[in-house]
Design an enzyme around this catalytic site. Structure first.
Site, PDB file in Angstrom:
ATOM      1  N   ARG B  31       0.804  -1.217   0.000  1.00  0.00           N
ATOM      2  CA  ARG B  31       0.000   0.000   0.000  1.00  0.00           C
ATOM      3  C   ARG B  31       0.846   1.281   0.000  1.00  0.00           C
ATOM      4  NH1 ARG B  31      -4.186  -0.974   4.378  1.00  0.00           N
ATOM      5  NH2 ARG B  31      -4.403  -2.791   3.037  1.00  0.00           N
ATOM      6  N   LYS B 106     -12.737 -11.842  -1.959  1.00  0.00           N
ATOM      7  CA  LYS B 106     -14.027 -12.396  -1.549  1.00  0.00           C
ATOM      8  C   LYS B 106     -15.097 -11.312  -1.585  1.00  0.00           C
ATOM      9  CE  LYS B 106     -12.099 -16.268   1.030  1.00  0.00           C
ATOM     10  NZ  LYS B 106     -12.075 -17.049   2.276  1.00  0.00           N
ATOM     11  N   LYS B 191     -21.303 -16.514   2.108  1.00  0.00           N
ATOM     12  CA  LYS B 191     -21.084 -16.943   3.495  1.00  0.00           C
ATOM     13  C   LYS B 191     -20.910 -15.743   4.418  1.00  0.00           C
ATOM     14  CE  LYS B 191     -16.448 -16.442   3.158  1.00  0.00           C
ATOM     15  NZ  LYS B 191     -15.558 -15.553   3.863  1.00  0.00           N
ATOM     16  N   ASP B 253     -16.065 -23.040   4.324  1.00  0.00           N
ATOM     17  CA  ASP B 253     -15.888 -21.596   4.496  1.00  0.00           C
ATOM     18  C   ASP B 253     -17.086 -20.990   5.232  1.00  0.00           C
ATOM     19  OD1 ASP B 253     -14.507 -19.235   4.307  1.00  0.00           O
ATOM     20  OD2 ASP B 253     -14.847 -18.927   2.181  1.00  0.00           O
ATOM     21  N   SER B 263     -14.974 -12.620  13.833  1.00  0.00           N
ATOM     22  CA  SER B 263     -15.079 -12.077  12.480  1.00  0.00           C
ATOM     23  C   SER B 263     -15.842 -10.760  12.509  1.00  0.00           C
ATOM     24  CB  SER B 263     -15.787 -13.070  11.557  1.00  0.00           C
ATOM     25  OG  SER B 263     -17.184 -12.900  11.620  1.00  0.00           O
ATOM     26  N   GLU B 290     -18.051  -7.236   5.312  1.00  0.00           N
ATOM     27  CA  GLU B 290     -18.294  -7.548   3.893  1.00  0.00           C
ATOM     28  C   GLU B 290     -19.692  -8.115   3.629  1.00  0.00           C
ATOM     29  OE1 GLU B 290     -15.393  -8.503   1.169  1.00  0.00           O
ATOM     30  OE2 GLU B 290     -13.706  -8.476   2.555  1.00  0.00           O
TER      31      GLU B 290
END
Lengths: 337, 337
Positions: B31, B106, B191, B253, B263, B290
């Site tokens: 980055r 993802k 998921k 997953d 998470s 996400e």
């Protein structure tokens, strides 16, 4: 109508709570006089789910299973599988024959490698059509605290299964009904093997990434075994197969058991993975993890079913044939996708 | 041969570890200059997986994605989906066209509701046959500590997917290869929605029994969606359907994400379940989960696929249409079996 419940462990106690909450009269078969006396004096089971207060007006508490069966129209059997022969030792075939039997037993009759329905059929000519299994992912503690749970009622006589389900449904119990009386019971046995395996993996210091792959592959192995073992009963194929085996009584129960950090199977497996022998782990825990006899029972059963069971077989070899856990899991690793 | 890796978050850092552990030269797009400078001075990424020490002789570190692509034969893209347009903004179609692209992303390109392969095809006429997705249940932290993980490489060109998998396989990475390049990527997106839903359920104080039923039913919904969404690609039916969707990149997953207590999706969902608005939860967490954009993307996609998605739709309505979480989950409860 009176419903009998045989068993005063946590699972039996949860059944009695559900049924009496729904206003049903219950004839409850408990282990000893101390429990019976305590139930009427303090209104709870002194040993299990003691936060649950019973309406004792709805309870008729007995010590002999035979009395429970005679006094009831429907009998829920909720004892560990190890005690099944004892429970039915003094029972009269004629008396039993007029009843409906609901099995909440997650195991086979020891030494016989039989589900309860097959045992009752052989011993009492008890018909499969009067038998319903009551399975699903259900920690009794969560029933005690009235957190929503799903129970699956499976019977070859679907209207009977629906009628029985209706006795249990309430604000914290949702019910599912199907005809897969063999598959539902086998799943309840197999998931204990895989949960024990998850414990071994943890003891061997595999991480969460591996655990998820392991459990997903256990789901596959279990579903494909069930399909082979029960194809005569279900005749399922295609999408319906996937639909069926991703429901609560199959995949759901596998998940709740394998991911529970407090289950006996997980704890027992963890000790095996850390290098304890089966005997030392049993001594240390002072109890049997159901996955241990289950792993042998499923091997026996698979002599007829002939499914490909690399995971369950490796766990069996670790538990019963002294294969080193590391070696067993190295063979499992190769099978996972 | 040089392999490029674009992305210096935890997932990109894990890829570089795997590839350099395997002795491959890596051109790593990071980055900013601070990370590059730190990598050569201290041999680790200052922000992510800082326990991982790199062999800097194998590293060529760049700041511009375009330079990474030009310097590499194979380019692994491991940035959050939000940055995909930026990453490819200055890229030359002719230069890109000779490369292989491996997507570890993802999510979809924001606003476009496209997978990376469709975006690259539209923008650069990049062929699907040169594209492989790299997915699977894999917390980067466990790669850092070299705990065995399974990665799935999916490509319409199966030999290419196998070749790419071969670059990653080692003592702590097992690889799986298949052709389901769309399904694998969609699963990785879906998921996150279900994991966010698991968080909402937890925030609403459902227990472990319910959670297991919820996740099992999410597995069903996801598999049947994938089958419809990708039937042209896979042509699967029957047992093969069950076999496929119980493997690591699909069910595995889903499990690792839904059962992970740490998470973002789970944490974000938990706040929603506790009554936070989406805006307050984002402010409080200072990041996007996400599953939030994913829930909208899958609704858009399903305008064409037309699968039955009661769970994902209820979660979408809670997140995007201000449906009360209690009400959304009451509708989900009725769908579960």
């Amino acid at each position: 109508m009176t419903i009998g419940v045989i068993g005063s462990g946590s699972w039996g106690t949860a059944q009695v709570k559900i049924l009496t909450d729904n206003g049903h009269r219950v004839c409850w078969g408990v282990r000893n006089e101390r429990i019976r006396e305590h139930l009427f004096r303090r209104r709870h089971n002194p040993q299990y789910l003691s936060s649950v207060q019973f309406d004792t007006n709805l309870l008729d508490v007995r010590l002999l299973p035979d009395e429970v069966i005679r006094s009831s129209d429907i009998v829920v059997v909720a004892v560990p599988s190890a005690y099944l022969e004892d429970v039915f030792a003094g029972v009269d075939a004629a008396a039993l024959g007029t009843k409906k039997v609901i099995s909440a037993v997650k195991g086979m009759v020891p030494g016989r490698f039989q589900l309860l329905n097959d045992f009752l059929q052989e011993k009492f000519s008890f018909p499969l059509s009067s038998y319903v299994s009551l399975m699903g992912p259900c920690h009794a503690e969560e029933v005690a605290s009235e957190r929503l749970s799903y129970l699956t009622f499976s019977g070859s006589d679907l209207p009977l299964a629906e009628q029985i389900a209706g006795l249990f449904a309430n604000s914290y119990i949702n019910t599912v009904v199907n005809k897969d009386v063999y598959g539902g019971q086998y799943a309840a046995i197999m998931k204990n093997i895989y949960a024990l395996g998850a414990g071994i993996a943890h003891g061997l210091e595999y991480g969460d990434n591996f655990l998820s792959v392991f459990i997903a592959n256990c789901a596959r192995e279990m579903g494909l075994f069930l399909q082979k073992a029960t194809s005569l009963n279900t005749g399922l194929s295609g999408e319906d197969l996937y639909r069926l085996y991703t429901s609560s009584v199959y995949l759901g129960d596998l998940l709740v058991t394998s991911y529970s950090l407090y289950s006996r199977n997980r704890t027992f497996g963890n000790m095996i993975g850390k290098g304890y022998s089966v005997q030392s782990a049993q001594l240390e825990m002072n109890m049997i993890a159901e996955g241990y006899p289950a792993s042998r029972a499923i091997q026996k059963l698979n002599e007829k079913v002939l499914a490909h069971l690399p995971i369950a077989t490796a766990i069996y070899e670790i538990l019963w044939e002294k294969k080193a856990p590391e070696e067993g899991f190295r063979s499992i690793e190769k099978e996972l996708i």
